[in-house]
Write an enzyme that holds these catalytic residues in place. Sequence first.
Site, PDB file in Angstrom:
ATOM      1  N   GLU A  42       0.817  -1.209   0.000  1.00 35.10           N
ATOM      2  CA  GLU A  42       0.000   0.000   0.000  1.00 35.10           C
ATOM      3  C   GLU A  42       0.850   1.258   0.000  1.00 35.10           C
ATOM      4  O   GLU A  42       0.508   2.252  -0.647  1.00 35.10           O
ATOM      5  CB  GLU A  42      -0.955   0.007   1.211  1.00 35.10           C
ATOM      6  CG  GLU A  42      -2.144  -0.945   1.098  1.00 35.10           C
ATOM      7  CD  GLU A  42      -1.808  -2.397   1.421  1.00 35.10           C
ATOM      8  OE1 GLU A  42      -0.654  -2.664   1.829  1.00 35.10           O
ATOM      9  OE2 GLU A  42      -2.690  -3.257   1.279  1.00 35.10           O
ATOM     10  N   HIS A  89     -11.657  -5.137   8.635  1.00 32.22           N
ATOM     11  CA  HIS A  89     -12.304  -4.972   7.330  1.00 32.22           C
ATOM     12  C   HIS A  89     -13.560  -4.111   7.476  1.00 32.22           C
ATOM     13  O   HIS A  89     -14.504  -4.267   6.715  1.00 32.22           O
ATOM     14  CB  HIS A  89     -12.674  -6.325   6.721  1.00 32.22           C
ATOM     15  CG  HIS A  89     -11.501  -7.173   6.356  1.00 32.22           C
ATOM     16  ND1 HIS A  89     -10.740  -7.828   7.287  1.00 32.22           N
ATOM     17  CD2 HIS A  89     -10.947  -7.459   5.156  1.00 32.22           C
ATOM     18  CE1 HIS A  89      -9.775  -8.496   6.674  1.00 32.22           C
ATOM     19  NE2 HIS A  89      -9.878  -8.294   5.377  1.00 32.22           N
TER      20      HIS A  89
END
Lengths: 348, 325
Positions: free
Chosen positions: B59, B126
Amino acid sequence: MTKPKSAKTKGSQEKSSTGATAGVLTAELARRAYRTMLEARLLEEKLAALYRSGKIVGGVFLGRGQEALSVSLGVHLRRGDIYAPLIRDQAGRLAFGDTILDTLRTYLGSSLGSMRGRDGNIHRGRPSEGYHAMISHLGAMVSTVCGSLVAKRFRGEKGTVGATCIGEGGTSTGSFHEGMNMAAVEKLPLVVVVANNQYSYSTPNDRQFACSDLLAKAAGYGVQGHRAVGNDLVDCLSVIGEAVAAARRGEGPQLVVADLLRLVGHGEHDDASYIPEALKKSPLGRDCLELAKQSLVEREWLSEEEAASWHKAVEKDVEETASKVLREPAPDPTEEDWNAFASLGRNH
Amino acid sequence: MSSITYLEAIRLAQQRALKEDPRVFIYGQDIGVFGGAFKATKNLAKEFPGRVLDAPISEDAMVGLAIGAAIEGMRPIVEMQFADFSTCGFNQIVNQAATLHYRTGTPCPIVVRLPSGGTPGSGPFHSQSMEAIYAHYPGLVVMTPATVEDAYTMMLEAVALEDPVIFCEHKFLYYHLKAEKLPKFPGEELPFGKARITRPGRDATVVAYSAMVHEALAAAEELTQDGYDIEVVDLRTVRPIDTDTILASVARTGRLLVVGEAWPWGGVAAEVVARVATEGFGLLDAPPQRLNAKETPVPYHPALWGTHRPTASSVANSLRQLLEL
């Protein structure tokens, strides 16, 4: 200190520093490199003096002892290439097109400098001209250079390269790893030069990494590896010249590792007392600027007289530029546009 | 006529951006042939060869690459697989993208898509809502669309903006929200940065954004049975924040409840309350209130998750309390 050791493993080809680069190294290139090293050295001596006299606030971070390695990357880059220098790259920056004037303006916080007092010292650049302005977080510039190269690929530009520098300590970061791996996956024309100066601030290499040779990382990433003698200008020019040429030819990312020693503290606030005398007196501790002059004089590419006249001319240039910048206006907080957005007004 | 989901609106906006602007490319994990974890880029790699690229699980480097490409004139869209993973790219977002224009004068037009918020069973890693963290940093635009139409037009606006945009798209809304048709152009209904009065009312103002707009609307509906008429304001973007519309609404109603799915501490709801308290104290008939998630990680089990986040029923309860103050 890492031991020189072959990193010829699968996925990596260590290039010899001799023989392969005859076409790259010329007297003209070496002379330009030496002159730029001299400019960097004398400019940094002036910066240190300005710091000691209280004219520069914040840090002063010098590249003394690393000019040969730094300049060797800068002189092999050209217009259209991408360059993201790091903390000890004054020589490379000047070779890439940065100026004594803008360096002084940025260190002294002149409102006329490229950073306008908004950022200082080594955090300077002109990103829109391919000269990225480093952030302090090590390893972060590897992937931004990758991004600029991807943009060039989208535009169909060929033959341009991107380059960045890092110290051995920076190779411990996740950003460095992610950026190297990404560059390899995308087969980008990226050159990363690792200056292994044995100490990350005060931390010695045996507390920084456990591999016996940083060049072994090239194999891990599946990129080509090159080793340079960090305080030998001719070797650095040859090795980095070949690495840049390989990237330009489309051979993918190139990792260059050079051992050397920084001959100053991490910044001017640091006396580097943690570096043992024996190491300073070892071949690693020899001053690259002095060695470069000897080497060029031996090759009859430069005379002592010419070197002395260059020294004088650069010294004069640095002094005059510093006097001029010291008279320039500081940024005015009442005139400052306190707005971080490009497309929105203030108060957002 | 087939209806368009919130998720499909995001896909269609990206498709249009790719079609209309050669500078646009999309970079993210599993977004190429696979079409993305949520299929927000389904078929786009095929339709636009070489412009929808699979990224390694990196990322930090994904955002770094986008920044470097933006410096060179591209308009990258980065897909984080989940908003939660943007923490691994946090440094590049807040220290490089957010500072670039102020430091150097070079704009950084990147879009980072954050599939945000909770869904049943998604658990602590999540489910997060990250908008407050990014909104904290000057230089970042933070969008939080609550409708299918906004998801579409705001994505197009995000790509067109010169600034880095954190695009918080809500996963719970992906399939739950549908629209019959999409607006042709961004800004047709409301300009960028303007909040929407989703439901006009007179007794109290609920300021919400993203999925919480729908919980607020349901609560407002519930309170009609008690004879109350609740106004619901959808912020649409949390940075810039449309303080004018909020203050105008509070001027009408005299009462304020701010609802956020994220944690309360230093969050968007806290910011709205602070702004109204400092700029519109005299407009208030009661102390301004906020309702946020409980202060624990987002729990896995649907029974816990359903209580952890604000819901129509907890918003209605908070409103009843506010109306009695």
